[in-house]
Motif scaffolding. Structure first.
Motif, PDB file in Angstrom:
ATOM      1  N   THR A  27       1.283  -0.964   0.258  1.00  0.00           N
ATOM      2  CA  THR A  27      -0.446   0.385  -0.459  1.00  0.00           C
ATOM      3  C   THR A  27       0.815   1.273  -0.089  1.00  0.00           C
ATOM      4  O   THR A  27       1.317   1.346   1.006  1.00  0.00           O
ATOM      5  CB  THR A  27      -0.850  -0.127   1.081  1.00  0.00           C
ATOM      6  N   LEU A  28       0.446   1.800  -1.388  1.00  0.00           N
ATOM      7  CA  LEU A  28       1.521   3.173  -1.129  1.00  0.00           C
ATOM      8  C   LEU A  28       0.684   3.921  -1.672  1.00  0.00           C
ATOM      9  O   LEU A  28      -0.277   4.524  -2.517  1.00  0.00           O
ATOM     10  CB  LEU A  28       2.760   3.226  -2.330  1.00  0.00           C
ATOM     11  N   TYR A  71      16.826   5.570   7.001  1.00  0.00           N
ATOM     12  CA  TYR A  71      18.859   4.741   6.917  1.00  0.00           C
ATOM     13  C   TYR A  71      18.661   5.923   4.916  1.00  0.00           C
ATOM     14  O   TYR A  71      20.142   6.432   5.363  1.00  0.00           O
ATOM     15  CB  TYR A  71      19.105   3.905   6.413  1.00  0.00           C
ATOM     16  N   GLN A  72      18.383   5.592   4.146  1.00  0.00           N
ATOM     17  CA  GLN A  72      18.514   5.967   2.991  1.00  0.00           C
ATOM     18  C   GLN A  72      16.688   5.932   1.639  1.00  0.00           C
ATOM     19  O   GLN A  72      16.574   5.542   2.290  1.00  0.00           O
ATOM     20  CB  GLN A  72      19.452   4.883   2.116  1.00  0.00           C
ATOM     21  N   VAL A  73      17.221   6.540   0.791  1.00  0.00           N
ATOM     22  CA  VAL A  73      16.382   6.897  -0.260  1.00  0.00           C
ATOM     23  C   VAL A  73      17.011   7.717  -1.363  1.00  0.00           C
ATOM     24  O   VAL A  73      18.186   7.228  -1.475  1.00  0.00           O
ATOM     25  CB  VAL A  73      16.180   8.053   0.256  1.00  0.00           C
ATOM     26  N   ASN A  74      16.649   6.909  -2.542  1.00  0.00           N
ATOM     27  CA  ASN A  74      17.221   7.217  -3.904  1.00  0.00           C
ATOM     28  C   ASN A  74      16.218   7.657  -4.010  1.00  0.00           C
ATOM     29  O   ASN A  74      15.299   7.802  -3.727  1.00  0.00           O
ATOM     30  CB  ASN A  74      16.666   5.467  -3.973  1.00  0.00           C
ATOM     31  N   THR A  98      15.840   1.361  -3.932  1.00  0.00           N
ATOM     32  CA  THR A  98      14.268   2.123  -3.266  1.00  0.00           C
ATOM     33  C   THR A  98      15.229   2.979  -2.053  1.00  0.00           C
ATOM     34  O   THR A  98      14.856   4.058  -1.632  1.00  0.00           O
ATOM     35  CB  THR A  98      13.648   1.482  -2.216  1.00  0.00           C
ATOM     36  N   GLY A  99      15.608   2.080  -0.745  1.00  0.00           N
ATOM     37  CA  GLY A  99      16.312   2.605   0.162  1.00  0.00           C
ATOM     38  C   GLY A  99      16.178   1.819   1.093  1.00  0.00           C
ATOM     39  O   GLY A  99      15.032   1.118   1.006  1.00  0.00           O
ATOM     40  N   ALA A 100      16.081   2.450   2.282  1.00  0.00           N
ATOM     41  CA  ALA A 100      15.972   0.930   3.938  1.00  0.00           C
ATOM     42  C   ALA A 100      15.516   2.594   4.656  1.00  0.00           C
ATOM     43  O   ALA A 100      15.946   3.623   5.009  1.00  0.00           O
ATOM     44  CB  ALA A 100      16.779   0.871   3.957  1.00  0.00           C
ATOM     45  N   PRO A 101      14.762   1.365   5.394  1.00  0.00           N
ATOM     46  CA  PRO A 101      14.398   0.708   5.202  1.00  0.00           C
ATOM     47  C   PRO A 101      12.848   0.840   4.291  1.00  0.00           C
ATOM     48  O   PRO A 101      12.724   1.651   3.385  1.00  0.00           O
ATOM     49  CB  PRO A 101      12.586   0.472   6.337  1.00  0.00           C
ATOM     50  N   LYS A 102      12.789  -0.330   2.972  1.00  0.00           N
ATOM     51  CA  LYS A 102      12.110   0.082   1.702  1.00  0.00           C
ATOM     52  C   LYS A 102      11.061   0.670   1.571  1.00  0.00           C
ATOM     53  O   LYS A 102      10.560   1.485   0.769  1.00  0.00           O
ATOM     54  CB  LYS A 102      11.667  -1.605   0.998  1.00  0.00           C
ATOM     55  N   ILE A 103       9.396  -0.393   2.204  1.00  0.00           N
ATOM     56  CA  ILE A 103       8.335   0.815   1.916  1.00  0.00           C
ATOM     57  C   ILE A 103       8.227   2.426   2.435  1.00  0.00           C
ATOM     58  O   ILE A 103       7.911   3.098   1.573  1.00  0.00           O
ATOM     59  CB  ILE A 103       7.147   0.024   2.912  1.00  0.00           C
ATOM     60  N   ARG A 104       9.161   2.817   3.460  1.00  0.00           N
ATOM     61  CA  ARG A 104       9.030   4.008   3.932  1.00  0.00           C
ATOM     62  C   ARG A 104       9.776   5.192   2.832  1.00  0.00           C
ATOM     63  O   ARG A 104       9.725   6.170   2.948  1.00  0.00           O
ATOM     64  CB  ARG A 104       9.466   3.856   5.541  1.00  0.00           C
ATOM     65  N   ALA A 105      10.809   4.061   2.513  1.00  0.00           N
ATOM     66  CA  ALA A 105      11.556   4.756   1.295  1.00  0.00           C
ATOM     67  C   ALA A 105      11.189   5.249   0.204  1.00  0.00           C
ATOM     68  O   ALA A 105      10.880   6.139  -0.432  1.00  0.00           O
ATOM     69  CB  ALA A 105      13.579   4.382   1.262  1.00  0.00           C
ATOM     70  N   ILE A 136       9.632   8.367  -1.814  1.00  0.00           N
ATOM     71  CA  ILE A 136      10.101   8.748  -3.429  1.00  0.00           C
ATOM     72  C   ILE A 136       8.938   9.187  -4.162  1.00  0.00           C
ATOM     73  O   ILE A 136       8.954  10.043  -5.040  1.00  0.00           O
ATOM     74  CB  ILE A 136      10.686   7.722  -3.581  1.00  0.00           C
ATOM     75  N   ASP A 137       7.462   8.024  -3.544  1.00  0.00           N
ATOM     76  CA  ASP A 137       6.667   9.087  -3.773  1.00  0.00           C
ATOM     77  C   ASP A 137       6.126  10.399  -3.870  1.00  0.00           C
ATOM     78  O   ASP A 137       5.817  11.258  -4.870  1.00  0.00           O
ATOM     79  CB  ASP A 137       5.394   7.599  -3.984  1.00  0.00           C
ATOM     80  N   GLU A 138       6.361  10.937  -2.378  1.00  0.00           N
ATOM     81  CA  GLU A 138       6.425  12.393  -1.756  1.00  0.00           C
ATOM     82  C   GLU A 138       7.549  13.589  -3.136  1.00  0.00           C
ATOM     83  O   GLU A 138       6.552  14.449  -3.613  1.00  0.00           O
ATOM     84  CB  GLU A 138       5.865  12.442  -0.899  1.00  0.00           C
TER      85      GLU A 138
END
Length: 478
Positions: free
Chosen positions: A142-143, A232-235, A390-397, A401-403
Motif C-alpha cells: 500500500t503506497l 537510513y537511505q532514500v534513493n 529504493t532505500g531502507a527501510p524499503k516501504i518508508r523509502a 520517493i512518491d512524495e
C-alpha cells in the motif's frame, strides 16, 4: 491450473555464417544475432536480452524471444490475460507475478527437448519473459499516489514465448528453439510485416522534471527524514524527457555499443518501447542457487588513465559509499532469506569494483539456496522492487520517493526478466533505461541519499550516470 500438456521443443544449431548466408546478411559474423533481431524488432512483444559484448556478471548468452502466445498485462489495479491468437482479454483477480505463474509458466511445466546435441548449458529455451515496472510494487504494497502517472505503457507486461534464438558468445553458435518444428526461415517469413521507422532523431532537447535547486531541496527534505529516523537511505531520481521521431532500434544499437552493459535489453510493446543498457543484475536463479548483485556507489570515468584510476580508488576507499552499499546488502539479504533455505544466504563479494564506459561502480554479491517450497517468481515478487534503488527501510523509502519525485518511475528501477521452463531465471534492475512512447523519450538517473550526502555531489552523480545516454542520443541528430 490443470497440468500442462507435454510440449516437444525442437532445438537447431547454426554457425553465424550459416545464418548470415540463409538470411543474406551482409555483415560481420559478430553482429549476425542483432541483425536477425532487427528483422523482428518492430514485432509486438519482441524482446532481446543482450550482453552487449560484455562478459561481466558471467555474461555469455544473448536471447531473443518473439511471437508470444499469451501475455499478462497489469496497470493501475487491474491484471489481464491476453490471448494473442484471438485478441481476447480476460480480467484476473490475481497479482501480476502470480498470474504469470498460473496462466503462463504452468503451460510449459512439461517440456521435452528434441536435439542432436547437448542443450543443458542453454538458458531459457522457452518460457516467460517481459518487464515489471517499478510501480508493479503497488500491487504488493500500500503506497501513496502523489506522483503524476503520465504513461500509456502498462506497469507490467510478460509473455509466454515458444520461440527463441539463443547466441552462445563463447562458441559462436546460435540456437533456434521452437515448439512447432518449423524452420527459422519459415517462422520469420510467417510473421506479419510491420513497417520499421527510418532513422532516429530528437526533435527537442532533453529537459529534467527537476531543476538543480529543486533537486537539492528534495535532498534537504530527505535529510530531515533521515535525521528523524524515518529512513537510513532514500534513493532520489530525476526524469529527463525529450521529443523524438524515427527508429528506437537504431537508438538502442548506438546506446548498447557506447555502453557495453551486460544487462542490456530491448522490448517492443504495442504502447511503447523499452531500451535498457543496465549494468545491474537484480535476481538470478539457476539450479536453485539465488544470486543478487546490488550496485551502490558511483564515480565518473576519465580518458586520462591516472585521473581514472584515482576516481576508482576514491570509490573503493569511500566510507560513505561502502556504508551505503552495506545497508542495501543487508536489506537484500533479508529479502532473499525469506525464500531461501536457513543458513544458506552468504555475501561472497563485498564492495567489488566494476568499471563501465561512463562510471565506476561498487558492486556486492549476495547468494542463497532457494527453498523447495518457493519459486523464482515468488522470490522476484516478494523482493520487488529491488532494494538497491529504493532505500531502507524499503516501504518508508518508497513513500518518500512518491512524495518527492514529480512523476512515477514506470520502467526505471523496475526489471526486465526471463524464466525458462526449467525455472532458470535472470533479471535486471532497469537503471540507464529509456522508455519511448507517444513520440516522447523518458530517461532517469538517481542515487542513494544518506546523512552525509553532499547535495551538489549527489546532483552531479545523476548527470554522470546519463553521460553516455543523453549526449549519445543528441549526437545522432548529426
Amino acid at each position: 491450473m490443470p497440468h500442462a500438456d507435454t510440449i516437444n521443443v525442437h532445438v537447431t544449431r547454426f554457425t553465424q555464417q550459416e545464418l548470415a548466408n540463409e538470411f543474406a546478411l551482409d555483415c560481420d559474423n559478430t553482429i549476425v544475432f542483432n541483425r536477425l533481431f532487427e528483422q523482428i524488432s518492430a514485432q509486438p512483444y519482441a524482446i532481446l536480452f543482450d550482453t552487449s559484448g560484455s562478459s561481466k556478471s558471467d555474461g555469455r548468452f544473448n536471447i531473443m524471444a518473439f511471437s508470444p502466445t499469451a501475455v499478462i498485462e497489469a496497470k493501475g489495479e487491474q491484471t489481464e490475460l491476453i490471448d494473442l491468437h484471438t485478441s481476447s482479454r480476460q480480467r484476473l483477480n490475481m497479482l501480476p507475478f502470480e498470474a504469470v505463474q498460473a496462466h503462463l509458466h504452468a503451460k510449459v511445466e512439461s517440456i521435452v527437448v528434441k536435439a542432436t546435441f547437448d542443450t543443458t548449458h542453454l538458458p531459457f529455451i522457452v518460457g516467460v519473459a517481459g518487464m515489471a515496472g517499478y510501480d508493479t510494487g503497488r500491487f504488493y504494497e500500500t503506497l501513496p499516489s502523489m506522483a503524476q502517472n503520465d504513461y500509456s505503457t502498462p506497469d507490467f507486461t510478460v509473455g509466454l514465448y515458444l520461440y527463441s534464438l539463443i547466441e552462445d558468445t563463447q562458441t559462436g553458435y546460435i540456437y533456434f528453439c521452437s515448439a512447432d518444428n518449423r524452420s527459422l526461415s519459415q517462422v520469420f517469413k510467417s510473421l506479419k510485416q510491420v513497417p520499421t521507422p527510418e532513422g532516429f532523431k530528437l526533435t527537442s532537447p532533453f529537459e529534467s522534471n527537476l531543476s538543480k535547486d529543486a533537486y537539492e531541496t528534495c535532498l534537504a527534505k530527505i535529510s530531515a527524514y533521515l535525521r528523524a529516523g524515518d529512513c537510513y537511505q532514500v534513493n532520489m531520481a530525476q526524469r529527463f524527457s525529450a521529443a523524438f521521431e524515427g527508429s528506437m532500434w537504431q537508438a538502442y544499437c548506438e546506446l548498447r555499443n557506447q555502453n557495453q552493459a551486460p544487462f542490456s535489453a530491448y522490448y517492443n510493446l504495442p504502447q511503447g518501447c523499452i531500451a535498457s543498457i543496465s549494468p545491474e543484475r537484480f535476481l538470478r536463479v539457476k539450479n536453485k542457487v539465488v544470486e543478487t548483485k546490488p550496485i551502490k556507489g558511483t564515480r565518473p570515468r576519465f580518458n586520462d588513465v591516472e585521473k581514472d584510476e584515482a576516481s576508482a580508488q576514491s570509490l573503493l576507499n569511500a566510507e560513505k559509499d561502502r556504508a551505503e552499499n552495506l545497508m542495501i546488502v543487508d536489506l537484500l539479504r533479508n529479502d532473499v532469506s525469506k525464500h531461501c533455505k536457513p543458513h544458506t544466504v552468504k555475501v561472497p563479494a563485498l564492495f567489488a569494483l566494476e568499471s563501465y564506459e561512463a562510471v565506476h561502480h561498487l558492486v556486492s554479491t549476495v547468494t542463497g539456496e532457494l527453498n523447495d517450497a518457493s519459486s523464482p517468481l515468488a522470490l522476484l515478487a516478494s523482493a520487488f522492487p529491488g532494494g538497491s534503488i529504493t532505500g531502507a527501510p524499503k516501504i518508508r523509502a518508497m513513500e518518500v520517493i512518491d512524495e518527492l519525485e514529480p512523476h512515477r518511475r514506470h520502467i526505471y528501477c523496475g526489471s526486465v526478466f526471463y524464466m525458462g521452463y526449467r525455472e532458470d531465471m535472470d533479471s535486471s534492475i532497469c537503471i540507464r533505461t529509456v522508455l519511448a512512447e507517444n513520440n516522447r523519450l523518458h530517461c532517469w538517473a538517481g542515487g542513494g541519499i544518506v546523512l552525509d550526502s553532499v547535495p551538489s555531489e549527489e546532483y552531479q552523480e545523476t548527470l554522470d550516470k546519463v553521460s553516455k545516454i543523453l549526449p549519445v542520443l543528441a549526437m545522432m541528430n548529426q
